[in-house]
Structure formats: C-alpha cells, structure tokens
Motif scaffolding. Structure first.
Motif, PDB file in Angstrom:
ATOM      1  N   ARG A  45      20.181  44.931 -58.710  1.00 18.47           N
ATOM      2  CA  ARG A  45      21.066  44.550 -59.801  1.00 18.47           C
ATOM      3  C   ARG A  45      22.061  45.671 -60.082  1.00 18.47           C
ATOM      4  O   ARG A  45      21.745  46.850 -59.918  1.00 18.47           O
ATOM      5  CB  ARG A  45      20.273  44.239 -61.066  1.00 18.47           C
ATOM      6  N   VAL A  46      23.238  45.291 -60.541  1.00 17.73           N
ATOM      7  CA  VAL A  46      24.274  46.240 -60.944  1.00 17.73           C
ATOM      8  C   VAL A  46      24.682  45.915 -62.365  1.00 17.73           C
ATOM      9  O   VAL A  46      24.952  44.754 -62.693  1.00 17.73           O
ATOM     10  CB  VAL A  46      25.497  46.173 -60.011  1.00 17.73           C
ATOM     11  N   ARG A  47      24.739  46.923 -63.212  1.00 16.75           N
ATOM     12  CA  ARG A  47      25.085  46.735 -64.610  1.00 16.75           C
ATOM     13  C   ARG A  47      26.242  47.655 -64.973  1.00 16.75           C
ATOM     14  O   ARG A  47      26.220  48.847 -64.655  1.00 16.75           O
ATOM     15  CB  ARG A  47      23.869  47.076 -65.476  1.00 16.75           C
ATOM     16  N   PRO A  48      27.294  47.173 -65.617  1.00 15.15           N
ATOM     17  CA  PRO A  48      28.428  48.033 -65.964  1.00 15.15           C
ATOM     18  C   PRO A  48      28.060  49.044 -67.043  1.00 15.15           C
ATOM     19  O   PRO A  48      27.279  48.758 -67.946  1.00 15.15           O
ATOM     20  CB  PRO A  48      29.481  47.047 -66.473  1.00 15.15           C
ATOM     21  N   LEU A  49      28.621  50.228 -66.916  1.00 16.18           N
ATOM     22  CA  LEU A  49      28.533  51.251 -67.955  1.00 16.18           C
ATOM     23  C   LEU A  49      29.942  51.567 -68.431  1.00 16.18           C
ATOM     24  O   LEU A  49      30.913  51.362 -67.705  1.00 16.18           O
ATOM     25  CB  LEU A  49      27.858  52.514 -67.415  1.00 16.18           C
ATOM     26  N   SER A  50      30.042  52.102 -69.639  1.00 20.97           N
ATOM     27  CA  SER A  50      31.345  52.348 -70.247  1.00 20.97           C
ATOM     28  C   SER A  50      31.643  53.839 -70.250  1.00 20.97           C
ATOM     29  O   SER A  50      30.938  54.620 -70.886  1.00 20.97           O
ATOM     30  CB  SER A  50      31.365  51.803 -71.682  1.00 20.97           C
ATOM     31  N   ILE A  51      32.661  54.233 -69.504  1.00 22.70           N
ATOM     32  CA  ILE A  51      33.126  55.619 -69.496  1.00 22.70           C
ATOM     33  C   ILE A  51      34.534  55.628 -70.090  1.00 22.70           C
ATOM     34  O   ILE A  51      35.356  54.763 -69.771  1.00 22.70           O
ATOM     35  CB  ILE A  51      33.101  56.211 -68.076  1.00 22.70           C
ATOM     36  N   ILE A  52      34.832  56.584 -70.945  1.00 20.01           N
ATOM     37  CA  ILE A  52      36.092  56.560 -71.686  1.00 20.01           C
ATOM     38  C   ILE A  52      37.147  57.458 -71.049  1.00 20.01           C
ATOM     39  O   ILE A  52      38.236  57.011 -70.682  1.00 20.01           O
ATOM     40  CB  ILE A  52      35.864  56.973 -73.163  1.00 20.01           C
ATOM     41  N   THR A  53      36.845  58.743 -70.923  1.00 18.53           N
ATOM     42  CA  THR A  53      37.845  59.677 -70.412  1.00 18.53           C
ATOM     43  C   THR A  53      37.754  59.802 -68.895  1.00 18.53           C
ATOM     44  O   THR A  53      36.742  59.477 -68.283  1.00 18.53           O
ATOM     45  CB  THR A  53      37.668  61.058 -71.070  1.00 18.53           C
ATOM     46  N   ASP A  54      38.828  60.326 -68.299  1.00 18.06           N
ATOM     47  CA  ASP A  54      38.966  60.306 -66.848  1.00 18.06           C
ATOM     48  C   ASP A  54      37.986  61.269 -66.176  1.00 18.06           C
ATOM     49  O   ASP A  54      37.950  62.463 -66.485  1.00 18.06           O
ATOM     50  CB  ASP A  54      40.394  60.666 -66.463  1.00 18.06           C
ATOM     51  N   THR A  55      37.212  60.759 -65.232  1.00 17.00           N
ATOM     52  CA  THR A  55      36.198  61.541 -64.515  1.00 17.00           C
ATOM     53  C   THR A  55      36.616  61.831 -63.071  1.00 17.00           C
ATOM     54  O   THR A  55      35.773  62.139 -62.231  1.00 17.00           O
ATOM     55  CB  THR A  55      34.862  60.782 -64.512  1.00 17.00           C
ATOM     56  N   TRP A  56      37.897  61.763 -62.788  1.00 17.79           N
ATOM     57  CA  TRP A  56      38.398  62.001 -61.440  1.00 17.79           C
ATOM     58  C   TRP A  56      38.021  63.421 -60.993  1.00 17.79           C
ATOM     59  O   TRP A  56      38.391  64.416 -61.607  1.00 17.79           O
ATOM     60  CB  TRP A  56      39.919  61.806 -61.436  1.00 17.79           C
ATOM     61  N   CYS A  57      37.268  63.514 -59.894  1.00 17.77           N
ATOM     62  CA  CYS A  57      36.893  64.796 -59.278  1.00 17.77           C
ATOM     63  C   CYS A  57      36.239  65.724 -60.293  1.00 17.77           C
ATOM     64  O   CYS A  57      36.603  66.899 -60.409  1.00 17.77           O
ATOM     65  CB  CYS A  57      38.095  65.454 -58.622  1.00 17.77           C
ATOM     66  N   SER A  58      35.272  65.188 -61.014  1.00 22.88           N
ATOM     67  CA  SER A  58      34.535  65.949 -62.018  1.00 22.88           C
ATOM     68  C   SER A  58      33.232  66.471 -61.419  1.00 22.88           C
ATOM     69  O   SER A  58      33.018  66.411 -60.201  1.00 22.88           O
ATOM     70  CB  SER A  58      34.279  65.063 -63.243  1.00 22.88           C
TER      71      SER A  58
END
Length: 553
Positions: A97-110
């Motif tokens: 199963r896959v469940r969406p999570l909510s991320i707000i700020t940009d995590t590009w290359c974090s």
C-alpha cells in the motif's frame, strides 16, 4: 578444454542476452508497485517496517493525490502555486500500500537521519526549505492520521543546507555538514564546543570544505562516517580528514585518493565496511565517480564513468588507499550494506555524471563486493533489472533482506511518456540477493526470542530456529536504517557482534531445530550510536528476517 568452452558460452550469454542474465546470474527482481505516485529522491525505512518516500515539492504535480483540504499553496514553487498532489508518501512493502504524506517546504536535495527514539529528522532543501527542519515520528499503524511531517516552527538551521550530509553521533545528536555555499557545520540539537564556555549562535566554520572547493570544483554531499573511536571520517572530492567534532580539530589529513572527484556531482559512492571483532578497526570504501568538477561545468554525458575503488583503514594512522577495479565504471551507484557484511552496489550509469540530463548508459546489473575475499576476486556481477535507475534514485535494505529500489527522475520536472528518454520512474522494485533463493530456505534462521532493547557492553541471548541442523557459528549482526539520497546512505553501518557457539535446545515439529546464542552488545555509542537497529541472525551467509532492537544506555 571443455571447461574453457563452457566459460566462453557463459560469458557470451551474459553479455548479449538480458533474459539469459536473469537466469544465469545470482539474484532476482520483482516490481512491488507499478505506480507509487512519486519518484523518491530520498528514502528511509522506519522501525515499523514501513518506508518513507520523499521528493522535492516544486517539481510539478505528482501522480498521488493529497487528502481533501491538504493542498499546498506556495507562490515560490516553480510550476504549481496551488498543488493538491503529494510529494512524500509512506509505503508498506508487505501489503504494497502507498499512502500520501504532506510535506510543506521544499526538500530538494536535502538531508536526513533517524534520531535515537526512531524519529526521522529531515533538514534543509532549496527555496523556502533552505533552512527548515522537519520531523516525522513513525507509527505502528499505517493509516495513523497523526503520522505525518511536522515542520518545526520555532527553530531553523543556522545556515542554508542544500546538498548537506547528516550523521548521528555517539550522544544521539546529529551533525549536519556542508551544503551549497555553506562551508560550515552545525548540530541538532545545537551545541557548543566542549572546551568553550561561550554559546555558539551561528554555524561552525569548516575550512576543509573551502579547501576542497574552487571555481571548478564542487564538494556537495560529503561522505561522513562515524568511526568507532568517536571521530569522523569526512571525504570531499579526492581528499579526506579525520575530524574531532568535540574539539573542532582536524586530527589527520589522509593521503589523497587519486583519480577523479568522487562525491556530488561526480557521482561516486562510499560506505564504511562492517565493524567486527573488537569493533576498533574501521575501513572505508569509495567507488566510482566522474571527471565532472562542478555543478555548472560543461560535461559530456557520454564520458565513461570511473572504474576504480579506493579502500582505506580509517582508524590506522599509517593507512593508505588500496585501489581495485569494479567490473565496469559506475556513477550514481548506491552502496547498501547487506546483513552478511557484503556490499551491494546497485543503480546508476556507466557514463556521465549526476545532474539533469547528464547521465547515460544505465547500469542495469548490480555488483556484489565481498570485502573479505582475496584481492581480484571481490566483485560478482548480479542479475539485471529492466528499469533504468539514474539521477535521483535510491536503494535501502529492508528487514526481510531484500533491497528496495526507488526513484529516478533525471529531468528538471516530472516527465512521462514513450517519447521521453529515461522517463520519470514511479515503479518500486525489490532485489533479492542470492541468499534469499528458494534452495537456501531450509538454512534460513528465524529469530524466535530477542530483547527489545540492548544496553552498551551488556551480554544478552537470542533464540533462533533453523529447519536443518546448523554447522559453525551463527552471526548476530546489527544494521542501521540510513537516509538514502544521491548515492550516499547517511548513517549507514553494520556491526557484527561477538557471539558464543550456538547451543541446541532441541527440535520442534513446526520450526525445526532451536538454538540459543549468547551475544555481547556494542561497547559504546561511538561503535553503535543510540537508536533502532535491524538485528539479523546469519547462518552460513543466509540472514533471518530482522527483529528491530533499540540500542542505548
């Protein structure tokens, strides 16, 4: 003569026929999910056997919708200011199963790392995420509505951390090293120098990152390994130091690793080999890379990748790099420490470098590196996948011994369709090493009883069952759950515990032969930082399904 002819036929088949490779080479592949909704740039396995998938937020709409009333509104996003699709997800490998999570700020290359209580710390990124800190506390319940990302509101990083590296320390704190235009480091939670009474309010300058960067060189995502003496081995481009993070002192400069730069964007990879015996000796391996010297440097995507690996005993003051060759050059390969102590090198390409549209010739075959074999006999080519895994792909060890492979989006934004070269990849795959083959199943141990928590230096016992009677000593090994991104697994380590000879307790009709094994927990937090580990029993090179244990005082 007959043997030579057979070897020639075998080599011809495995080099010209993909289906033949799958039949003749060790290991097997399985697609777990055809559409996970996002392409995972960052991946981590929680202590509840679920997997956190995480991508950047400004990449355009994903194929996974957020729940109602959870849309993101962000005017700084490059493509979609009002976005109702997810850029993080939770995956259950058992139920798929896959469940969406909510991320707000940009995590590009974090960057990221698990804390001692199992919370996933996630730091930095780009744009509005440059100095942000996020946390995610795992839950045993897949649909737990409280299990989601938390953006810290009253604390942020002291410097922008884009392409930084995290490593948990012996006291459970996390060091965060480097980042684009940030030749410095800091700690979470914040701390001062041990010899200083003055509170440090800003980032700690780290000159090594300035020394290894000039107008033509970048040294992002440096390789950081915690050594069993508590010091850090830090590698950038072609150079490495031994760093005392307590006193902010460079203890030693290691000899330079000859050849091309290795870390981002040159796209090599690194791992610390398993710690064994008294756990005082640590070896580090660095493999692959490319001749690309900077993020904005002109580079040929067809340029062959580096074939060499360097291996060094980081705890030996007189050590030098020992060089050996992989079967072929590789960039963007992920190194995964297997429960056996072997290293799986998987994903990536044979030409180019990291970056958008800068890699080519996918490397479909994983390679197994057996560090204890004689020089020249350590690499084994494994069965191939059909899925190209290039820039922004990941690989993580699962508790059942398989390797979860995710991601690959070598484009600025999501691109799908038959007319796209290397389209954005939403499939999740699992690679099963040869130790999971059906003919080895009756040698596979099962952990029946083990403590939930280990105390440093303290003896303990586990009980296992095996269908067939065992020969020799069963290993009991601890594997961390790292944060995998950009061809480096932050915080990855494997420890082989000191164990006694297995004592047979009798035979049961359902589980086979039962054995008791005496073990000694790692001595210090420098050997095994506090936190949750996968405990594997390994019988004749065949690991059990892991049991999660917490390491601490």
């Amino acid at each position: 003569m007959r043997r030579i002819l057979l070897e020639i036929v075998f080599l011809f088949l495995v080099t010209t026929c993909s289906d033949c490779q799958k039949l003749l080479l060790p290991g097997s592949w399985e697609v777990l999910v055809e559409n996970a909704g996002i392409a995972s740039m960052h991946t981590a396995v929680t202590r509840f056997n679920t997997v956190v998938l995480l991508d950047r937020t400004d990449i355009g709409p994903s194929r996974l919708s957020l729940p109602p009333n959870q849309c993101r509104n962000n005017p700084t996003d490059l493509l979609t200011h009002h976005d109702c699709t997810a850029h993080s997800a939770l995956f259950d490998p058992t139920t798929r199963r896959v469940r969406p999570l909510s991320i707000i700020t940009d995590t590009w290359c974090s960057s990221g790392q698990f804390l001692s209580d199992g919370t996933l710390l996630q730091t930095g990124g780009d744009y509005d995420g440059l100095r942000r800190i996020r946390s995610l506390r795992p839950s045993p319940y897949f649909e737990d509505p409280l299990f989601d990302w938390n953006e810290l509101q009253h604390y942020e990083l002291t410097a922008g951390r884009w392409y930084a590296t995290n490593q948990i320390l012996p006291d459970g704190s996390v060091i965060i090293v480097g980042g684009r235009s940030s030749p410095s480091l800091e700690f979470f939670p914040p701390k001062t120098k041990s010899k200083s009474k003055t509170k440090t309010t800003g980032p700690r300058p780290f000159p090594f990152l300035s020394e290894t960067k000039d107008a033509q060189m970048d040294n992002l995502y440096p390789y950081v390994h915690l050594l069993p003496d508590g010091n850090l081995f830090i590698f950038a481009n072609t150079k490495a130091i031994l760093y005392d993070h307590f006193t902010d002192t460079v203890i030693r400069y290691y000899p330079e690793l000859k050849g091309v730069p290795r870390n981002y964007p040159s796209a090599g990879s690194s791992a610390m080999l398993s710690l064994s015996d008294d756990h005082s000796t640590a070896e580090v391996i660095v493999c692959g890379g490319s001749g690309r010297y900077g993020v904005f440097a002109q580079h040929d995507s067809k340029a062959p990748a580096e074939i060499t690996c360097g291996r060094i005993t980081a705890t030996d003051v007189a050590s030098t790099w020992k060089m050996e060759d992989m079967p072929w050059g590789r960039i963007m390969g992920d190194m995964v420490m297997l429960p056996t102590g072997d290293v799986l090198i998987i994903n990536g390409a044979k030409a180019g470098s990291q970056g958008f549209e800068l890699g080519s010739t996918p490397s479909f075959n994983p390679v197994l590196y057996r560090p204890n074999e004689p020089f020249g006999h350590r690499f084994t080519v494994l069965a191939p996948t059909d899925v190209p895994r290039l820039y922004h792909s990941t690989a993580n060890l699962l508790p059942d011994g398989r390797i979860l492979v995710a991601g690959s989006n070598p484009h600025h934004f999501y691109q799908f369709g038959d007319n796209v070269t290397f389209p954005t990849e939403l499939r999740l795959e699992a690679f099963s090493p040869e130790y999971l083959s059906p003919e080895r199943a009756n040698h596979r141990p099962k952990i029946e009883l083990a403590p939930e928590k280990l105390v440093y230096g303290t003896p303990f016992e586990i009980e296992i069952t095996v269908e067939l009677a065992m020969l020799g000593v069963v290993e009991v090994n601890l594997g961390s759950a790292p944060f995998a991104t950009h061809s480096f697994s932050m915080g990855q380590r494997l420890l082989k515990l000191n164990v006694s000879q297995s004592q047979q307790m009798g035979q049961t009709t359902t589980s086979g032969n039962r054995y008791r094994i005496g073990c000694i927990a790692p001595a210090t937090g420098a050997v095994a930082p506090p936190g949750f580990y996968m405990m594997f029993a390994v019988n004749q090179g065949i690991p059990s399904v892991a049991k999660w244990v917490q390491m601490g005082s």
